[in-house]
Design a protein around this motif. Structure first.
Motif, short mmCIF file in Angstrom:
data_model
loop_
_atom_site.label_atom_id
_atom_site.label_comp_id
_atom_site.label_asym_id
_atom_site.label_seq_id
_atom_site.Cartn_x
_atom_site.Cartn_y
_atom_site.Cartn_z
N LYS A 114 8.32 3.90 -17.50
CA LYS A 114 9.20 4.53 -16.52
C LYS A 114 8.43 5.36 -15.50
CE LYS A 114 13.39 4.76 -19.36
NZ LYS A 114 14.41 5.66 -19.97
N ASP A 115 7.36 6.02 -15.93
CA ASP A 115 6.56 6.82 -15.00
C ASP A 115 5.91 5.92 -13.95
OD1 ASP A 115 7.20 9.16 -16.26
OD2 ASP A 115 5.39 9.20 -17.52
N LEU A 116 5.46 4.74 -14.38
CA LEU A 116 4.87 3.79 -13.45
C LEU A 116 5.90 3.37 -12.40
CD1 LEU A 116 2.36 1.89 -12.83
CD2 LEU A 116 3.65 0.14 -14.07
N MET A 117 7.10 3.07 -12.85
CA MET A 117 8.13 2.56 -11.95
C MET A 117 8.64 3.61 -10.98
SD MET A 117 8.30 -0.62 -12.79
CE MET A 117 9.82 -1.55 -12.64
N SER A 118 8.36 4.86 -11.22
CA SER A 118 8.79 5.93 -10.31
C SER A 118 7.70 6.32 -9.32
CB SER A 118 9.23 7.16 -11.11
OG SER A 118 8.13 7.72 -11.82
N SER A 119 6.56 5.63 -9.37
CA SER A 119 5.42 5.98 -8.52
C SER A 119 5.64 5.58 -7.07
CB SER A 119 4.15 5.30 -9.04
OG SER A 119 3.87 5.69 -10.36
N GLU A 120 4.97 6.29 -6.17
CA GLU A 120 5.02 5.92 -4.76
C GLU A 120 4.43 4.53 -4.56
OE1 GLU A 120 4.62 9.48 -1.71
OE2 GLU A 120 2.98 9.50 -3.15
N PHE A 121 3.28 4.28 -5.24
CA PHE A 121 2.60 3.00 -5.13
C PHE A 121 2.21 2.52 -6.52
CE2 PHE A 121 1.36 5.59 -1.41
CZ PHE A 121 2.15 4.95 -0.47
N ILE A 122 2.29 1.20 -6.71
CA ILE A 122 1.93 0.61 -7.99
C ILE A 122 0.99 -0.56 -7.74
CG2 ILE A 122 2.80 -0.54 -10.07
CD1 ILE A 122 5.58 0.71 -9.37
N THR A 123 -0.15 -0.58 -8.43
CA THR A 123 -1.04 -1.74 -8.41
C THR A 123 -1.51 -2.01 -9.83
OG1 THR A 123 -3.06 -0.44 -8.02
CG2 THR A 123 -1.86 -1.22 -6.07
N GLN A 124 -2.15 -3.14 -10.02
CA GLN A 124 -2.62 -3.50 -11.36
C GLN A 124 -3.76 -2.60 -11.80
OE1 GLN A 124 -2.80 -7.70 -12.34
NE2 GLN A 124 -4.78 -7.41 -13.32
N ASN A 125 -4.77 -2.47 -10.96
CA ASN A 125 -5.90 -1.60 -11.26
C ASN A 125 -6.76 -1.44 -10.02
OD1 ASN A 125 -6.63 -4.55 -12.35
ND2 ASN A 125 -8.51 -3.62 -11.56
N MET A 126 -7.65 -0.44 -10.05
CA MET A 126 -8.59 -0.22 -8.97
C MET A 126 -9.86 -0.99 -9.26
SD MET A 126 -9.87 3.42 -7.44
CE MET A 126 -10.93 3.49 -6.00
N GLU A 127 -10.51 -1.49 -8.21
CA GLU A 127 -11.73 -2.26 -8.38
C GLU A 127 -12.84 -1.71 -7.49
OE1 GLU A 127 -10.65 -6.25 -7.37
OE2 GLU A 127 -9.82 -6.68 -9.34
N SER A 128 -14.06 -1.74 -8.00
CA SER A 128 -15.24 -1.46 -7.19
C SER A 128 -15.96 -2.78 -6.99
CB SER A 128 -16.17 -0.46 -7.89
OG SER A 128 -15.54 0.81 -7.97
N ALA A 129 -16.26 -3.09 -5.75
CA ALA A 129 -16.81 -4.40 -5.42
C ALA A 129 -18.17 -4.63 -6.08
CB ALA A 129 -16.94 -4.54 -3.91
N THR A 130 -18.36 -5.83 -6.56
CA THR A 130 -19.64 -6.25 -7.10
C THR A 130 -20.55 -6.70 -5.97
OG1 THR A 130 -18.85 -8.52 -7.33
CG2 THR A 130 -18.50 -7.04 -9.21
#
Length: 213
Positions: A114-130
């Motif tokens: 529920k906390d995720l669904m109330s967020s301003e923005f939702i993504t799967q995960n953050m990535e740092s480029a290889t």
């Protein structure tokens, strides 16, 4: 929050001849069957944004359990079929209420928090480029004619490229998401004449995931 999915055939007429990155066309279709049915197991409102080809197989033939279907993506057939992230961004742009977009290769085994669904923005995960992605970016820098100001500024300030994986994407700040989708389309449209100089498939990561970051 509404759950949405996107399928664009890329102007292809017979989906059973196309694997769309899967091992075979059969696995591709089975993935959609599983993904959509699992979403409906946990959510009462799941909508599909697709084109005529997608409607023919997913709805008319397979009767996948979407609560609403929008056949709106044939307008993108003028674009290179390798721009597979573009129809997703188009779907994001059409939303007028909080939503969560789920890729067709995402399978859930319970409701989202529920906390995720109330967020301003939702993504799967953050990535740092290889290093691999950094090499791809250098190719784009050398061949594309237009870059959004936000990306120009980020390249000046940071040596690393960061992005958000959008296997799931959405949120409650619809105004910002609409601004993002407008800029993503502008990034693509202003480089149409340059696409012949790059690996088009590699571009998706940057106008979708890096642009959102």
């Amino acid at each position: 929050m509404k759950i949405v999915q996107t399928f664009w055939s890329g102007g292809k007429n017979n989906l059973m001849n196309e694997s769309y990155g899967w091992f075979s066309p059969d696995y591709h279709v089975m993935g959609w069957v599983l993904s959509s049915n699992l979403l409906r197991r946990y959510y009462s409102d799941v909508e599909l944004y697709t084109d005529k080809a997608g409607y023919e197989i997913f709805i008319k033939k397979l009767n996948l359990p979407y609560t609403k279907v929008h056949v709106v993506l044939d307008c993108l057939n003028k674009y290179n079929s390798k721009l597979w992230a573009l129809p997703k961004i188009y779907t994001y742009s059409l939303q007028e209420e909080p939503f969560l977009h789920i890729d067709g290769d995402v399978f859930i085994w319970g409701k989202f928090d529920k906390d995720l669904m109330s967020s301003e923005f939702i993504t799967q995960n953050m990535e740092s480029a290889t290093e691999y992605y950094k090499k791809l970016w250098i190719e784009l820098e050398n061949n594309l004619s237009y870059f959004p100001e936000e990306i120009i500024q980020d390249r000046k300030e940071n040596t690393d490229i960061k992005a958000y994986n959008v296997g799931i994407f959405g949120g409650n700040d619809i105004q910002f998401i609409k601004q993002y989708t407008k800029k993503a389309f502008e990034f693509v449209d202003k480089n149409i004449s340059s696409l012949q100089n790059i690996n088009v498939g590699d571009f998706n990561i940057f106008f979708e995931q890096y642009m959102f970051y």
